[in-house]
Each structure stands twice: as C-alpha cells, then as structure tokens.
Motif scaffolding. Sequence first.
Motif, PDB file in Angstrom:
ATOM      1  N   VAL A  58       0.940  -1.332  -0.138  1.00  0.00           N
ATOM      2  CA  VAL A  58       0.017   0.183  -0.080  1.00  0.00           C
ATOM      3  C   VAL A  58       0.809   1.266  -0.095  1.00  0.00           C
ATOM      4  N   ALA A  59       1.907   1.273   0.648  1.00  0.00           N
ATOM      5  CA  ALA A  59       2.863   2.141   0.776  1.00  0.00           C
ATOM      6  C   ALA A  59       3.618   2.909  -0.647  1.00  0.00           C
ATOM      7  N   ARG A  60       3.467   1.769  -1.481  1.00  0.00           N
ATOM      8  CA  ARG A  60       4.005   2.237  -3.021  1.00  0.00           C
ATOM      9  C   ARG A  60       3.436   3.085  -3.516  1.00  0.00           C
ATOM     10  N   PHE A  61       1.990   3.498  -3.147  1.00  0.00           N
ATOM     11  CA  PHE A  61       1.410   4.365  -3.668  1.00  0.00           C
ATOM     12  C   PHE A  61       0.752   5.310  -2.660  1.00  0.00           C
ATOM     13  N   PRO A  62       1.730   6.255  -2.117  1.00  0.00           N
ATOM     14  CA  PRO A  62       1.244   7.170  -0.899  1.00  0.00           C
ATOM     15  C   PRO A  62       0.104   7.919  -1.069  1.00  0.00           C
ATOM     16  N   ARG A  63      -0.132   8.495  -2.319  1.00  0.00           N
ATOM     17  CA  ARG A  63      -1.394   9.398  -2.489  1.00  0.00           C
ATOM     18  C   ARG A  63      -2.590   8.402  -3.010  1.00  0.00           C
ATOM     19  N   GLY A  64      -2.321   7.292  -2.797  1.00  0.00           N
ATOM     20  CA  GLY A  64      -3.565   6.565  -3.338  1.00  0.00           C
ATOM     21  C   GLY A  64      -3.900   6.199  -4.566  1.00  0.00           C
ATOM     22  N   HIS A  65      -5.136   6.635  -5.003  1.00  0.00           N
ATOM     23  CA  HIS A  65      -5.680   6.154  -6.144  1.00  0.00           C
ATOM     24  C   HIS A  65      -4.831   6.877  -7.362  1.00  0.00           C
TER      25      HIS A  65
END
Length: 107
Positions: A58-65
Amino acid sequence: MKLYSLATLLAAPLVVAAADAADPAAAVPAAAYRSVFDGIPQGVEEETVDWKKANAEVARFPRGHVDLLKWEEANPGAAPQPQAAPPDAPSPRPAVPAPAPARGHQH
C-alpha cells in the motif's frame, strides 16, 4: 351492496374461537428461531497475508488512487507486482502531543 349497522355487527356472535390469553394452559405455537448468521459465507479468505507485506504494498502509492493511475499510465497493460517485504525494523515511537493550554483564570 348491503350496509350493516354498527349494532348488527356488535350483536353478531364471534365465530373465531380464540384461546384465552389469561389461561396459562392455553396452547401456544412454538416460536420459530432462525439465526441471523445463517447463510453467511464461511471461509471466504483462503490464505492469510503478512500485514507488514500488505502495508509495504500500500505504501508504494502514498497518495492512493492518484498514484496508482499515474503508474498505470506509465506502464500500460502491466499490473503492479508485489514487492518484497521490508526488513523488520522497530516501529517508531508515537509523537507525544504538546500539553493542552490551561483553562480558566490565569494569574
């Protein structure tokens, strides 16, 4: 259409034989019980996932979508691959909040 007077309706004997509610020996139908949990799928999860690995993914995409969309745009047709779990590191200590300002009269 026949109209019946209220007196006629009240004078008619009741045909329905109802049990006396005050009679403790009166027959009572059995209460039907059905658990609210009947029909809920069992065993939905087939495997457990290491929470540290899940958090790292999940941390790979810190700003989410938004970050996921940008990654997909840069890598058309590819699916994000799971990364290796980070090495075990101690959790950082939570920050101690500053003391709240005193209320009431200040002298």
